[in-house]
Design a protein around this motif. Structure first.
Motif, short mmCIF file in Angstrom:
data_model
loop_
_atom_site.label_atom_id
_atom_site.label_comp_id
_atom_site.label_asym_id
_atom_site.label_seq_id
_atom_site.Cartn_x
_atom_site.Cartn_y
_atom_site.Cartn_z
N SER A 49 -25.01 31.05 57.64
CA SER A 49 -25.35 30.32 58.86
C SER A 49 -24.59 30.86 60.19
O SER A 49 -25.38 30.85 61.09
N LEU A 50 -23.49 31.19 59.88
CA LEU A 50 -22.64 32.12 60.93
C LEU A 50 -23.37 33.41 61.34
O LEU A 50 -23.75 33.79 62.31
N GLU A 51 -24.07 34.09 60.20
CA GLU A 51 -24.70 35.27 60.60
C GLU A 51 -26.06 35.08 61.36
O GLU A 51 -26.51 35.65 62.21
N LEU A 52 -26.74 33.60 60.95
CA LEU A 52 -27.88 33.43 61.89
C LEU A 52 -27.40 33.18 63.15
O LEU A 52 -28.29 33.66 64.12
N ILE A 53 -26.42 32.51 63.48
CA ILE A 53 -26.06 32.43 64.92
C ILE A 53 -25.64 33.64 65.58
O ILE A 53 -26.15 33.96 66.64
N GLU A 55 -27.18 36.65 64.87
CA GLU A 55 -28.49 37.24 64.88
C GLU A 55 -29.19 36.65 66.27
O GLU A 55 -29.60 37.59 67.01
N GLN A 56 -29.11 35.26 66.46
CA GLN A 56 -29.68 34.70 67.40
C GLN A 56 -29.16 35.06 68.64
O GLN A 56 -29.56 35.39 69.74
N LEU A 78 -22.93 31.63 72.26
CA LEU A 78 -21.50 31.99 72.04
C LEU A 78 -20.59 31.19 71.75
O LEU A 78 -19.94 31.09 70.68
N ARG A 80 -21.75 28.60 70.21
CA ARG A 80 -22.28 27.61 69.04
C ARG A 80 -22.83 26.31 69.53
O ARG A 80 -22.95 25.44 68.78
N ASN B 52 -27.39 22.26 64.04
CA ASN B 52 -27.35 23.77 63.92
C ASN B 52 -28.60 24.32 63.61
O ASN B 52 -28.95 25.31 62.32
N PHE B 53 -29.91 23.79 64.15
CA PHE B 53 -31.05 24.30 64.06
C PHE B 53 -31.71 24.21 62.68
O PHE B 53 -32.72 24.77 62.27
N TYR B 110 -15.21 20.91 66.95
CA TYR B 110 -15.34 22.15 67.76
C TYR B 110 -13.99 22.79 68.17
O TYR B 110 -13.62 23.87 67.94
N ARG B 120 -15.72 25.83 62.45
CA ARG B 120 -15.75 24.94 63.94
C ARG B 120 -17.09 24.87 64.43
O ARG B 120 -17.87 26.11 64.90
N PHE B 121 -17.62 23.59 64.20
CA PHE B 121 -19.01 23.59 64.90
C PHE B 121 -19.11 22.22 65.67
O PHE B 121 -18.05 21.45 65.45
N HIS B 122 -20.23 21.89 66.35
CA HIS B 122 -20.29 20.97 67.27
C HIS B 122 -20.38 19.79 66.24
O HIS B 122 -21.83 19.30 66.46
N LYS B 228 -36.82 33.09 55.61
CA LYS B 228 -35.39 33.09 56.43
C LYS B 228 -35.16 31.68 56.85
O LYS B 228 -34.13 31.41 56.45
N HIS B 232 -32.01 29.10 55.51
CA HIS B 232 -30.93 28.55 56.39
C HIS B 232 -31.08 26.99 56.09
O HIS B 232 -29.86 26.39 56.18
N ARG B 239 -24.00 22.95 52.71
CA ARG B 239 -22.92 22.60 53.46
C ARG B 239 -22.75 21.28 53.44
O ARG B 239 -21.74 20.66 53.57
#
Lengths: 133, 332
Positions: A49-53, A55-56, A78, A80, B52-53, B110, B120-122, B228, B232, B239
């Motif tokens: 999931s970090l890789e995807l961020i 890449e984006q 940047l 997130r 997160n999309f 975060y 750290r995510f929102h 892909k 995800h 997660r």
């Protein structure tokens, strides 16, 4: 899960010297707390999931260089964030934030508007306008 | 100023805060007991909310419900405050601490400086306890951390006023006056009843039906949205099932631990058997997570692989259906 099966894999938690609690059964089949340093399955999910961020982010940088997107898109990713989160922080409607992501619109933005974004991203106005990408 | 507060690390943040706060107020209650009384075991798939999309999956009820349900079922009140002004939020917090009252806070993840960057995510529904203040530093008992920690007043303000979905708005909460007599048996019965009602609910995105629905989607996703994105989405599912910070931590095992404890209190040996069954289901969830993670690690392109893990999820849905039907019988 049995106590001896509690995963002790390398993870970003173990690097920070943190172990987490899971519930597992001991030899007598009784439940109790056990410590885990990390679990590969989870680490993979997190890293992907970090890789995807990342890449984006690279894609966004490319689009900024092409003159399509504004630096706001770069700083947003940047940090997130997505449009929903960013709109919460700057206090603009989501549709407005979406507009500001366009390079053409960005050029016409007032100092006052730009300052709001700069504050949220904790960068100077100069850095906001000319990100080091 | 430091309140004599006992920090106990736990698997899930809200359970942990509730259990630790109640312990402080004189009611010894374990994390699994909190989770069970609050009907914490759950599943919901919310395709129209993106985190997160990826669509949102949840293995637990909406943040805040755990404490509300426990308070209702054990018969005490909760005081809650939310704020527009950051000054007022801090004043109220300081005032409670001055009264020797440790408080629960809802915060965003975060800006929690003591978390590793990767975590750290929102995500705004994390919970922790503030149990004192020394100089400009607040003393923090974050239930997912092994030890207590601190945050400066500025850092704390940032996480209390995080923005985005579930924005905490400085949310602070604490139990008021606990009753002299607590009827655990009654509370456990209520907790179990709501759990199986939710898990067997005739709603397509909730409970075992929700799990089945996700399995169906996994079969369609590779063609519809590509490998892909599918990977995800699967990552998100894993997660949400397991991750620290989001309040994960193997929810099925916590529920199994609850059933074991409940079996003794209720003098109902059937619940101990069901605890073992739930452990098996928990292990099935872990198997699923391992397969899903392998799938996106190897970037598998064969649609058959997706069908196989969808089959696994279908099995879990069936097992949970059977389990909660049995639980219903056991509690009657």
């Amino acid at each position: 899960m049995k106590k001896e099966e509690v995963p002790q894999d390398e993870s970003s938690l173990s690097k920070a010297n943190i172990k987490e609690i899971v519930y597992a059964v001991d030899k007598d089949g009784k439940y109790g707390k056990a410590l885990s340093s990390g679990w590969e399955a989870k680490t993979i999910a997190l890293n992907k999931s970090l890789e995807l961020i990342e890449e984006q982010l690279q894609e966004t940088i490319h689009k900024i260089k092409q003159g399509e997107l504004s630096p706001i898109a770069y700083y947003m990713e940047l940090n997130r964030m997505d449009v929903v989160v960013l709109s919460g922080y700057v206090g603009f409607w989501q549709w407005k934030v979406k507009r500001h992501l366009k390079a053409k619109i960005f050029k016409k933005l007032s100092e006052k508007t730009l300052k709001k974004y700069a504050e949220v991203f904790e960068v100077s106005l100069e850095e906001l306008k000319n990100p080091k990408i | 100023m430091k309140i004599n507060f006992e920090h106990n690390q736990s698997a899930h943040c809200e359970n942990g805060v509730v259990s630790n706060l109640l312990n402080y107020n004189g009611l010894k209650i374990s994390e699994p007991m909190v989770f069970g009384i609050a009907s914490g075991v759950f599943f919901i798939y919310i395709p129209f909310i993106k985190v997160n999309f990826a669509p949102a999956f949840s293995f637990r009820p909406v943040p805040g419900f755990i404490f509300s349900r426990v308070s209702k079922r054990l018969g005490f009140k909760i005081k809650r405050h939310k704020f527009k002004s950051t000054e007022k939020a801090q004043q109220t917090l300081d005032a409670e601490l001055a009264k020797n009252n440790p408080v629960g806070l809802q915060v965003g993840v975060y800006n929690l400086t003591y978390f590793p960057d990767e975590y750290r995510f929102h995500f705004n529904a994390h919970n922790l306890v503030v149990y004192g203040k020394e100089g400009d530093n607040y003393l923090i008992s974050d239930p997912v951390m092994p030890e207590v920690t601190t945050l400066s007043s500025k850092e704390l303000e940032k996480v209390r006023f995080a923005k985005g979905p579930f924005a905490p708005n400085g949310h602070i909460y604490y139990p008021t006056q606990l009753p002299d007599h607590i009827d655990l048996k009654k509370a456990i019965t209520k907790g179990i009843k709501q759990a199986y009602r939710r898990m067997l609910a005739p709603v397509p995105i909730v409970g075992y039906r929700g799990i089945r629905y996700v399995a169906k989607q996994i079969r369609k996703w590779p063609d519809k949205i590509g490998a892909k994105k599918t990977n995800h989405y699967l990552g998100q599912l894993v997660r949400m099932q397991e991750e620290i910070g989001t309040g994960g931590g193997g929810f099925r095992f916590i529920f199994a631990a609850f059933l074991e404890e409940a079996s003794v209190i209720m003098e109902n040996p059937r619940l101990a058997e069901l605890s073992k069954e739930m452990t098996v289901i928990g292990d099935q969830w872990r198997d699923f997570a391992i397969d899903a993670s392998r799938l996106y690690k190897n970037r598998s392109r064969e649609t058959d692989a997706y069908n196989k893990i969808a089959d696994k999820l279908d099995m879990i849905a069936l097992a949970e259906k059977a389990f909660f039907l049995d639980l219903k019988k056991a509690i009657k």
